[in-house]
Design a protein around this motif. Sequence first.
Motif, PDB file in Angstrom:
ATOM      1  N   LYS A  80       5.031  -3.232  18.231  1.00  0.00           N
ATOM      2  CA  LYS A  80       4.011  -4.222  18.586  1.00  0.00           C
ATOM      3  C   LYS A  80       2.847  -4.250  17.601  1.00  0.00           C
ATOM      4  N   CYS A  81       2.776  -3.260  16.727  1.00  0.00           N
ATOM      5  CA  CYS A  81       1.625  -3.193  15.824  1.00  0.00           C
ATOM      6  C   CYS A  81       1.835  -4.106  14.612  1.00  0.00           C
ATOM      7  N   HIS A  82       0.760  -4.400  13.917  1.00  0.00           N
ATOM      8  CA  HIS A  82       0.811  -5.284  12.753  1.00  0.00           C
ATOM      9  C   HIS A  82       1.001  -4.432  11.506  1.00  0.00           C
ATOM     10  N   ARG A  90       2.632  -4.825   8.728  1.00  0.00           N
ATOM     11  CA  ARG A  90       2.452  -5.467   7.414  1.00  0.00           C
ATOM     12  C   ARG A  90       0.971  -5.478   7.029  1.00  0.00           C
ATOM     13  N   SER A  91       0.109  -5.843   7.952  1.00  0.00           N
ATOM     14  CA  SER A  91      -1.325  -5.878   7.671  1.00  0.00           C
ATOM     15  C   SER A  91      -1.854  -4.490   7.329  1.00  0.00           C
ATOM     16  N   HIS A  92      -1.424  -3.487   8.109  1.00  0.00           N
ATOM     17  CA  HIS A  92      -1.839  -2.109   7.837  1.00  0.00           C
ATOM     18  C   HIS A  92      -1.436  -1.698   6.417  1.00  0.00           C
TER      19      HIS A  92
END
Length: 267
Positions: free
Chosen positions: A75-77, A79-81
């Motif tokens: 559920k985490c982003h 790619r952004s991280h």
Amino acid sequence: MLNSDINDQLASAADVKEGDFVLEIGPGTGSLTNVLINLGATVLAIEKDPHMVDLVSERFAGSDKFKVLQEDFVKCHIRSHMLSILETRRLSHPDSALAKVVSNLPFNISTDVVKLLLPMGDIFSKVVLLLQDEAALRLVEPALRTSEYRPINILINFYSEPEYNFRVPRENFFPQPKVDAAVVTFKLKHPRDYPDVSSTKNFFSLVNSAFNGKRKMLRKSLQHISSSPDIEKALGVAGLPATVSNLSHVLYEVLGSSSLHENLSSF
């Protein structure tokens, strides 16, 4: 993981070395993390369990090569991280390589993780995962002419070059699971090396439609995408009869061949 040699082999499969940046999903107590850090890698760990987050945070509190985020990976982003971290690293290390993934995954999220990570060839060079053995074989070595061949196999080969490395007997884990595990390496393709399709999203929509319906003719499964005459014309270009069904052995071979995008992107 009771056998520390398995962690060493996981890191070896990814060719982890000094200066690498590694994403680890589900570090647990940090046994694999420790191996990665000792090899000189910087590790970003994603852990859902707050107790485990506290445990590994305390264990590696003295290391500047470790960071843990308490998040549900699916559920985490991510790619952004990763983009944020890699951009910061390149300011001080302009020649830094792509990141790697090395993880002993919870078996129940393995397919979701594969689907999320493999399209990130602009971020990761290798994804090395410890999976359930049966799932590993199904993902990496499906027989093209059997019902085991599925859309996930096309996705894997579209985005990567998969390799089954070795089996890990269940006795190496505590608590002991009911099944064996296996280590699999996905060598990710850079986006410039993906098959030449006009739209990746539309391509995989087409693939999923092609596999729906056990007995339905392919031209009917795809009629929401294009007209029957156009579909029949494209089937002819691919060397298939207009009446081919979704379970045709010929269809599996065409979808799994190296020229799959040439046969299907004309729809």
